[in-house]
Design a protein around this motif. Structure first.
Motif, PDB file in Angstrom:
ATOM      1  N   GLU A   1      11.391   7.087   3.587  1.00  0.00           N
ATOM      2  CA  GLU A   1      10.875   5.948   4.332  1.00  0.00           C
ATOM      3  C   GLU A   1      11.848   4.777   4.279  1.00  0.00           C
ATOM      4  OE1 GLU A   1       9.114   7.539   1.978  1.00  0.00           O
ATOM      5  OE2 GLU A   1       7.388   8.377   3.007  1.00  0.00           O
TER       6      GLU A   1
ATOM      7  N   ARG B   1      12.670  -1.964   4.487  1.00  0.00           N
ATOM      8  CA  ARG B   1      11.688  -0.887   4.384  1.00  0.00           C
ATOM      9  C   ARG B   1      11.106  -0.818   2.995  1.00  0.00           C
ATOM     10  NH1 ARG B   1       9.835   1.784   8.685  1.00  0.00           N
ATOM     11  NH2 ARG B   1       9.447   3.428   7.225  1.00  0.00           N
ATOM     12  N   LYS B   2       9.832  -0.471   2.934  1.00  0.00           N
ATOM     13  CA  LYS B   2       9.163  -0.196   1.670  1.00  0.00           C
ATOM     14  C   LYS B   2       8.979   1.308   1.581  1.00  0.00           C
ATOM     15  CE  LYS B   2       6.628  -4.438   2.372  1.00  0.00           C
ATOM     16  NZ  LYS B   2       5.363  -4.987   2.800  1.00  0.00           N
ATOM     17  N   GLY B   3       8.723   1.816   0.410  1.00  0.00           N
ATOM     18  CA  GLY B   3       8.419   3.234   0.292  1.00  0.00           C
ATOM     19  C   GLY B   3       9.477   4.003  -0.449  1.00  0.00           C
TER      20      GLY B   3
ATOM     21  N   GLN C   1      11.316  -2.115  10.940  1.00  0.00           N
ATOM     22  CA  GLN C   1      11.242  -3.149   9.913  1.00  0.00           C
ATOM     23  C   GLN C   1      12.641  -3.558   9.463  1.00  0.00           C
ATOM     24  OE1 GLN C   1       8.981  -1.172   6.900  1.00  0.00           O
ATOM     25  NE2 GLN C   1       7.028  -1.795   7.780  1.00  0.00           N
TER      26      GLN C   1
ATOM     27  N   GLU D   1       0.978  -1.518   6.776  1.00  0.00           N
ATOM     28  CA  GLU D   1       2.212  -2.136   6.305  1.00  0.00           C
ATOM     29  C   GLU D   1       2.768  -3.049   7.398  1.00  0.00           C
ATOM     30  OE1 GLU D   1       6.572  -0.613   4.973  1.00  0.00           O
ATOM     31  OE2 GLU D   1       4.884   0.509   4.203  1.00  0.00           O
ATOM     32  N   GLU D   2       2.561  -2.645   8.641  1.00  0.00           N
ATOM     33  CA  GLU D   2       2.896  -3.489   9.779  1.00  0.00           C
ATOM     34  C   GLU D   2       1.625  -4.203  10.219  1.00  0.00           C
ATOM     35  OE1 GLU D   2       3.439  -0.123   9.954  1.00  0.00           O
ATOM     36  OE2 GLU D   2       5.512  -0.202   9.291  1.00  0.00           O
ATOM     37  N   GLU D   3       1.751  -5.455  10.583  1.00  0.00           N
ATOM     38  CA  GLU D   3       0.583  -6.229  10.986  1.00  0.00           C
ATOM     39  C   GLU D   3       0.098  -5.790  12.368  1.00  0.00           C
ATOM     40  OE1 GLU D   3       1.638 -10.336  10.809  1.00  0.00           O
ATOM     41  OE2 GLU D   3       2.265 -10.205   8.722  1.00  0.00           O
TER      42      GLU D   3
ATOM     43  N   ASP E   1       0.764   2.604  11.831  1.00  0.00           N
ATOM     44  CA  ASP E   1       0.424   3.273  10.577  1.00  0.00           C
ATOM     45  C   ASP E   1      -0.907   2.768  10.046  1.00  0.00           C
ATOM     46  OD1 ASP E   1       2.783   4.630  10.713  1.00  0.00           O
ATOM     47  OD2 ASP E   1       3.809   3.439   9.194  1.00  0.00           O
TER      48      ASP E   1
ATOM     49  N   ASP F   1      -1.738   2.465   7.015  1.00  0.00           N
ATOM     50  CA  ASP F   1      -1.620   1.711   5.766  1.00  0.00           C
ATOM     51  C   ASP F   1      -1.474   0.210   6.008  1.00  0.00           C
ATOM     52  OD1 ASP F   1       0.992   1.407   6.653  1.00  0.00           O
ATOM     53  OD2 ASP F   1       1.900   2.511   5.007  1.00  0.00           O
TER      54      ASP F   1
END
Length: 74
Positions: free
Chosen positions: A55, A49-51, A46, A21-23, A17, A19
Motif C-alpha cells: 500500500e 501513503r499509510k499501510g 495520496q 482513509e480518504e475523506e 475505500d 476504511d
C-alpha cells in the motif's frame, strides 16, 4: 467491488475505500473534475501513503500506470 459494480444503476459510480482513509468529501471534488474536464474517469493518489509495503508503495496505482495510458492530473 466487482459485485457492487455489476449491480450499479445510474450515470456515475464513485468508489472509495471502506476504511475511510480518504475523506468522503473528496467525492464532491471528483464530481467537479468530471464535469469541468469532461473526463470519463477521475481518481486520486495520496501524497503520503499509510499501510504496509504494498500500500505504501502505491502498488495498485503503479500497476494501472504500467498497463494503461492513464496518467494523473494535478
Amino acid at each position: 467491488m466487482m459485485t457492487g459494480l455489476a449491480h450499479t444503476q445510474g450515470e456515475l459510480v464513485f468508489l472509495i475505500d471502506s476504511d475511510l482513509e480518504e475523506e468522503p468529501e473528496l467525492l464532491e471534488r471528483f464530481y467537479q473534475e468530471l464535469n469541468t474536464e469532461k473526463a470519463d474517469v477521475v481518481y486520486g493518489v495520496q501524497q503520503t501513503r499509510k499501510g504496509k509495503l504494498f500500500e505504501a508503495s502505491d502498488g495498485a496505482v503503479n500497476q494501472i500506470r504500467a498497463i494503461s495510458d492513464v496518467r494523473p492530473v494535478d
